[in-house]
Design a protein around this motif. Structure first.
Motif, short mmCIF file in Angstrom:
data_model
loop_
_atom_site.label_atom_id
_atom_site.label_comp_id
_atom_site.label_asym_id
_atom_site.label_seq_id
_atom_site.Cartn_x
_atom_site.Cartn_y
_atom_site.Cartn_z
N SER A 24 10.62 -30.07 36.12
CA SER A 24 11.83 -29.84 35.36
C SER A 24 12.79 -31.01 35.60
N GLY A 25 13.36 -31.52 34.54
CA GLY A 25 14.29 -32.64 34.67
C GLY A 25 13.61 -34.00 34.60
N SER A 26 12.26 -34.02 34.46
CA SER A 26 11.57 -35.32 34.44
C SER A 26 11.65 -36.00 33.07
N GLY A 27 12.26 -35.32 32.09
CA GLY A 27 12.50 -35.99 30.81
C GLY A 27 11.55 -35.63 29.69
N LYS A 28 10.79 -34.55 29.84
CA LYS A 28 9.80 -34.17 28.83
C LYS A 28 10.47 -33.90 27.48
N SER A 29 11.52 -33.06 27.51
CA SER A 29 12.22 -32.75 26.25
C SER A 29 12.90 -33.98 25.68
N THR A 30 13.45 -34.78 26.57
CA THR A 30 14.13 -36.00 26.11
C THR A 30 13.15 -36.93 25.41
N LEU A 31 11.93 -37.02 25.94
CA LEU A 31 10.91 -37.87 25.31
C LEU A 31 10.63 -37.39 23.88
P1 ADP Z 1 12.58 -31.72 31.11
O1 ADP Z 1 12.34 -31.38 29.67
O2 ADP Z 1 11.44 -32.44 31.76
O3 ADP Z 1 13.05 -30.56 31.92
P2 ADP Z 1 14.96 -33.03 30.09
O4 ADP Z 1 14.52 -34.06 29.13
O5 ADP Z 1 15.46 -31.73 29.56
O6 ADP Z 1 13.77 -32.79 31.15
O7 ADP Z 1 16.08 -33.62 31.03
C1 ADP Z 1 15.96 -34.87 31.72
C2 ADP Z 1 17.27 -35.11 32.47
O8 ADP Z 1 18.30 -35.35 31.52
C3 ADP Z 1 17.73 -33.93 33.32
O9 ADP Z 1 18.37 -34.48 34.46
C4 ADP Z 1 18.71 -33.20 32.41
O10 ADP Z 1 19.66 -32.49 33.16
C5 ADP Z 1 19.32 -34.36 31.64
N1 ADP Z 1 19.74 -33.96 30.28
C6 ADP Z 1 18.97 -33.36 29.35
N2 ADP Z 1 19.65 -33.17 28.21
C7 ADP Z 1 20.90 -33.67 28.44
C8 ADP Z 1 22.08 -33.77 27.65
N3 ADP Z 1 22.13 -33.32 26.38
N4 ADP Z 1 23.16 -34.33 28.21
C9 ADP Z 1 23.12 -34.80 29.47
N5 ADP Z 1 22.05 -34.74 30.27
C10 ADP Z 1 20.94 -34.18 29.76
#
Ligand code: ADP
Ligand code: ADP
Length: 226
Positions: A39-46
């Motif tokens: 969790s937090g490794s950036g999967k959703s962000t990717l």
């Molecule tokens: P995962 O899907 O692997 O859990 P995320 O991509 O959700 O990871 O998040 C990667 C990092 O970016 C985490 O530290 C999260 O807290 C941060 N993050 C995600 N979305 C946002 C956002 N909209 N604004 C600021 N930080 C974010």
């Protein structure tokens, strides 16, 4: 070099949070690639970066050598919470998506036939006139997947689509998803926190590092049957 190429991708949110530090990935066309990692490794962000949902990022995301954000690349996204329009029927959810993306036939009769086929392929023909909020989670997810395939995306992104479902519903949907994918083998990235699911579905498994200084590792999955 056909396929998805991600080069030196780095994403920092406005808060200053580093979400992705260094991502380099090269993935051939027409495969399912599962993404796992803490969790937090950036999967959703990717996925958001590929889908064009981030205001900015550093680096390049290319499909067949061109930016994925060009018109010729159509990206389908299935979020964890299904993302259906609650005030539209199941049929209309699919029809609207096809119209917006210009993947529906212009003849009404052909369009209706296409929609019937997509509903049937996910086993939800009898739900066409229902509204999403009257359906179970598993049924809503079937609709979301039918809709995602119906737009014939160049790249299909799924963000933990089955995580909220019970084990039996999840297995049913994994099978239905694979059947549909084999009939429409688009380039697919599938985020999951379930290692078994990653192995069941992914031709390659992308492991996101917790340390943002390193690029994800790609593991070839020789167990996958498709
Ligand atoms: P995962 O899907 O692997 O859990 P995320 O991509 O959700 O990871 O998040 C990667 C990092 O970016 C985490 O530290 C999260 O807290 C941060 N993050 C995600 N979305 C946002 C956002 N909209 N604004 C600021 N930080 C974010
Ligand atoms: P996911 O990993 O599936 O994105 P999260 O619970 O991490 O789920 O994020 C849910 C929502 O909260 C997302 O829209 C994400 O952008 C946002 N978010 C996550 N982490 C942060 C954060 N540190 N700051 C601001 N927004 C965040």
């Amino acid at each position: 070099n056909k396929g998805l190429a991600i080069k030196d991708l780095k994403v920092e949110y406005k808060s200053g949070q580093l979400a992705l530090g260094q991502v380099d990935l090269s993935l051939p066309e027409h495969g399912i690639y599962t993404i796992i990692g803490p969790s937090g490794s950036g999967k959703s962000t990717l996925l958001r970066a590929i889908a064009g949902l981030l205001p900015s990022y550093q680096g390049q995301i290319l499909f067949n050598e061109k930016s994925v954000h060009e018109k010729e690349t159509l990206i389908g996204l299935v979020p964890q919470n299904y993302g259906l329009l609650p005030w539209k029927t199941v049929h209309d959810n699919i029809q609207i998506a096809m119209k917006i993306t210009h993947t529906a036939s212009s003849s009404k009769q052909e369009r209706e036939t296409q929609i019937k086929q997509w509903l049937s392929s996910m086993g939800i023909s009898d739900l066409a006139e229902r509204y999403p909020l009257s359906l179970s989670g598993g049924q809503q997810q079937r609709v979301a997947i039918a809709r995602a395939f119906a737009i014939l995306p160049t790249i299909l992104l799924l963000d933990e689509p089955f995580s909220a479902l019970d084990a039996i519903t999840r297995e049913t949907l994994q099978v239905l998803f694979l059947e549909n994918w084999m009939a429409n083998p688009t380039t697919t990235l599938f985020v999951t926190h379930d290692v078994e699911e990653a192995i069941l579905l992914g031709q390659k498994i992308i492991v996101m590092p917790s340390n943002k200084e390193t690029t994800p590792e790609i593991i070839d999955n020789h167990l996958v049957f498709h």
